[in-house]
Design a protein around this motif. Structure first.
Motif, short mmCIF file in Angstrom:
data_model
loop_
_atom_site.label_atom_id
_atom_site.label_comp_id
_atom_site.label_asym_id
_atom_site.label_seq_id
_atom_site.Cartn_x
_atom_site.Cartn_y
_atom_site.Cartn_z
N PHE A 136 1.64 -8.47 3.06
CA PHE A 136 1.13 -7.11 2.86
C PHE A 136 2.08 -6.12 3.51
N VAL A 137 2.43 -5.07 2.77
CA VAL A 137 3.35 -4.04 3.27
C VAL A 137 2.58 -2.73 3.40
N THR A 138 2.53 -2.21 4.62
CA THR A 138 1.92 -0.90 4.84
C THR A 138 3.02 0.13 5.02
N THR A 139 2.88 1.29 4.42
CA THR A 139 3.97 2.27 4.43
C THR A 139 3.64 3.58 5.13
N LYS B 273 0.94 -12.46 7.22
CA LYS B 273 2.23 -11.76 7.26
C LYS B 273 2.09 -10.32 6.81
N THR B 274 2.47 -9.42 7.69
CA THR B 274 2.37 -7.98 7.44
C THR B 274 3.69 -7.32 7.79
N ILE B 275 4.14 -6.41 6.95
CA ILE B 275 5.37 -5.66 7.20
C ILE B 275 5.00 -4.22 7.53
N LYS B 276 5.31 -3.82 8.75
CA LYS B 276 5.10 -2.44 9.19
C LYS B 276 6.46 -1.86 9.53
N PRO C 274 -4.82 0.18 5.74
CA PRO C 274 -4.16 -0.92 6.46
C PRO C 274 -4.87 -1.27 7.77
N HIS C 275 -5.50 -0.28 8.40
CA HIS C 275 -6.23 -0.52 9.65
C HIS C 275 -7.24 -1.65 9.47
N HIS D 233 0.87 -1.18 0.00
CA HIS D 233 0.00 0.00 0.00
C HIS D 233 0.90 1.22 0.00
N LEU D 234 1.01 1.85 -1.14
CA LEU D 234 1.94 2.96 -1.33
C LEU D 234 1.20 4.29 -1.24
#
Length: 565
Positions: free
Chosen positions: A465-468, A490-493, A474-475, A328-329
């Motif tokens: 999923f990558v939140t930036t 799997k989520t990258i914060k 993302p919430h 999510h850019l």
């Protein structure tokens, strides 16, 4: 005989031109030439000790006096208001450079140029944990009715913001309607000045399905009944609008809103964004779970195209078993402008951002006393990550150039410039504009919430999923993925404060950068299956309010959802 007193002795002895020194000091001065100096040496040593003690006390008082000034100078230095000047000699000419605090300047392109040669052959393994399954029906079984009791009146709410802000308002409205035993009118959508989407509820969500899924818990109607409209002169604005404070408790609705609902038969709450507290009784949380994870699904045209896009993304990722990464850019012009951060666009960029801020938030950033500190914002992790920075982070974490990546975004600011390095690092990159044909996207153009729904669905089914930048997208997505995939997806914060320092180090070694990114990845994965805390949102943390623990036998029977191998 004593030496001369201060007043003299009255003798005829001549008076010296200056008073003699003290016998103590006079003795000390000539002690090396005298024979019996034991007592004088002790006295001299004692005097020295006293002198040192007194000097120390005064020195410490001086430090304490200057401590506040030192503290203020340190804070100004941290905020970027002060800097050290560095002198260089070039051709015998002194050049003065102002040193910026670490992490306050956008130097990511230089870092990329330094690290790019070392990125070419890396891969990573990941894993997912399981142990929870959805159990909303058992949680809310006590709240359902074979036949709903007589309604206390009509609840009308107005949802504002983008797709997921609207989602928040809808789900909370369902919970409040259940709490008050009210009939919920399908929510109205406010035309937001930033999102500029005129879509109605039925354009985004499946209205019929929504009403049916809630039928045993909350009565929902598409519009106000004719007799009610006539009571208010066919003008919905005549219905009293209750000003409910943000994050109000369930008790507040029962004590303040319910009596007015019963007395008037209909009430409005507009706007309704964030009007119900996160911490509410478990049965109210159960209704939230039901509305968000089961009752709300996208309208049929959105679902049809979104499913096709997911199928195409899986097919494009066949070399990794159909697994792909979604990002999510948030690097649209409005987001960059709102952040008040500076990148590498110089005066042209500053001018464009000033125009964007004034267009969307008239006067907000020009108020008296408002100070904009781009360097401090960057050090504090408040700047949106550029596509280049996202690519650097993912490559450092071990995702190689064979990784399929889906980018969910609006209109990227200066996309041609900023997206190029991300595509260089990840050639198998897709967006909704590349996954769908122009003809397929045509009905959605000009409707940001419907386009966001397409992005949401493709991200929902990704392996990682990558939140930036945070926000409602993302919430909700992180919680929805946890709900679908056994409590953990799997989520990258990223730690953006840490990234700001690393990206401000043009001479950093690739091995050092990778080690830092792997640590960040491990930290994100450890937090992937968190339980909800009392003050947290059930939409992000569905465990344990919306999910129940699986038995080991059930887990074995259901299997596990693997990640990249």
């Amino acid at each position: 005989m004593h030496g001369l007193s201060r007043l003299g002795s009255g003798s005829n002895r001549s008076v010296p031109s200056s008073p003699p020194s003290s016998p103590r000091f006079r003795y000390g001065r000539y002690k090396s030439f005298s024979g019996g100096g034991g007592r004088g040496e002790k006295q001299w040593a004692a005097d020295r000790i006293v002198f040192v003690l007194i000097s120390t006390v005064f020195w410490r008082k001086g430090v304490l006096l200057f401590a506040p000034l030192l503290y203020i100078a340190g804070m100004l230095l941290y905020m970027g208001l002060l800097g050290f000047d560095v002198l260089n000699l070039k051709n015998a000419v002194v050049v003065v450079h102002r040193r910026s605090p670490p992490g306050s300047v956008y130097r990511s392109p230089q870092v990329f140029q330094k690290l790019w040669p070392s990125m070419e052959a890396e891969s990573n393994a990941s894993h997912n944990a399981h142990g929870w399954k959805p159990c909303i029906n058992s949680i809310i079984s006590k709240t359902g009715f074979s036949e709903l009791p007589k309604s206390n009146g009509l609840l009308i709410i107005e949802a504002n913001g983008g797709l997921n802000q609207q989602r928040l308002s809808i789900c909370d409205a369902v919970a409040v309607a259940w709490l008050l035993n009210a009939t919920l009118v399908i929510p109205f959508f406010h035309l937001n000045s930033v999102w500029r989407d005129s879509s109605k509820f039925g354009d985004i969500f499946d209205e019929e399905y929504f009403i049916h899924a809630l039928r045993n818990h909350v009565n929902v109607v598409r519009e106000l009944p004719e007799d009610v409209l006539q009571r208010f002169d066919n003008n919905i604005s005549n219905i009293v609008n209750l000003r409910v404070k943000g994050w109000s408790s369930a008790a507040h609705y029962l004590q303040k809103v319910l009596p007015k609902l019963e007395a008037m038969g209909a009430v409005r709450i507009a706007p309704f964004s964030n009007r119900l507290a996160y911490s509410v009784p478990s049965n109210v949380q159960g209704i939230r779970c039901l509305s968000n994870f089961q009752a709300l699904r996208f309208a049929e045209p959105i679902r049809t195209l979104a499913d096709k896009m997911v199928e195409r993304m899986v097919k494009n990722s066949s070399h990794t078993g159909g697994k792909y990464v979604s990002v999510h850019l948030r690097f649209e012009m409005d987001m960059v402008a709102f952040s008040c951060c500076e990148y590498d666009g110089g005066e042209e960029e500053k001018h464009e951002m000033d125009i964007a801020r004034e267009r969307s938030w008239r006067g907000k950033f020009r108020r008296r006393g408002r100070v904009i500190r781009p360097g401090a914002n960057r050090m504090d992790g408040k700047c949106p990550l550029t596509p280049l920075e996202v690519g650097l982070m993912l490559r450092g974490m071990g995702f190689d150039n064979n990784t399929s990546v889906f980018v969910a975004a609006g209109n990227i600011y200066k996309a041609e410039k900023y997206m190029a390095p991300l595509k260089q690092m990840f050639p198998l990159l897709e967006t909704k504009d590349t996954l769908a044909t122009p003809e397929e996207l045509a009905p959605f153009k000009g409707h940001s919430s419907r386009l966001a729904a397409l992005d949401y669905t493709v991200c929902l089914h990704s392996e990682v999923f990558v939140t930036t930048q945070g926000g409602n997208f993302p919430h909700f997505l992180i919680g929805h993925r946890r709900y679908l995939f056994g409590g953990h997806a799997k989520t990258i914060k990223p730690d953006k404060r840490k990234l700001a320092l690393l990206f401000d180090s043009p001479h950093i070694r690739w091995e050092t950068f990778k080690r830092q990114m792997k640590d960040m990845l491990r930290h994100s994965d450890m937090k992937g299956n968190e339980l909800k805390k009392p003050s947290a949102s059930v939409y992000t943390f569905p465990v344990p309010d919306c999910m129940c623990k699986q038995t080991e036998a059930a887990s074995a029977a259901n299997g596990s959802r693997s990640s990249f191998e």
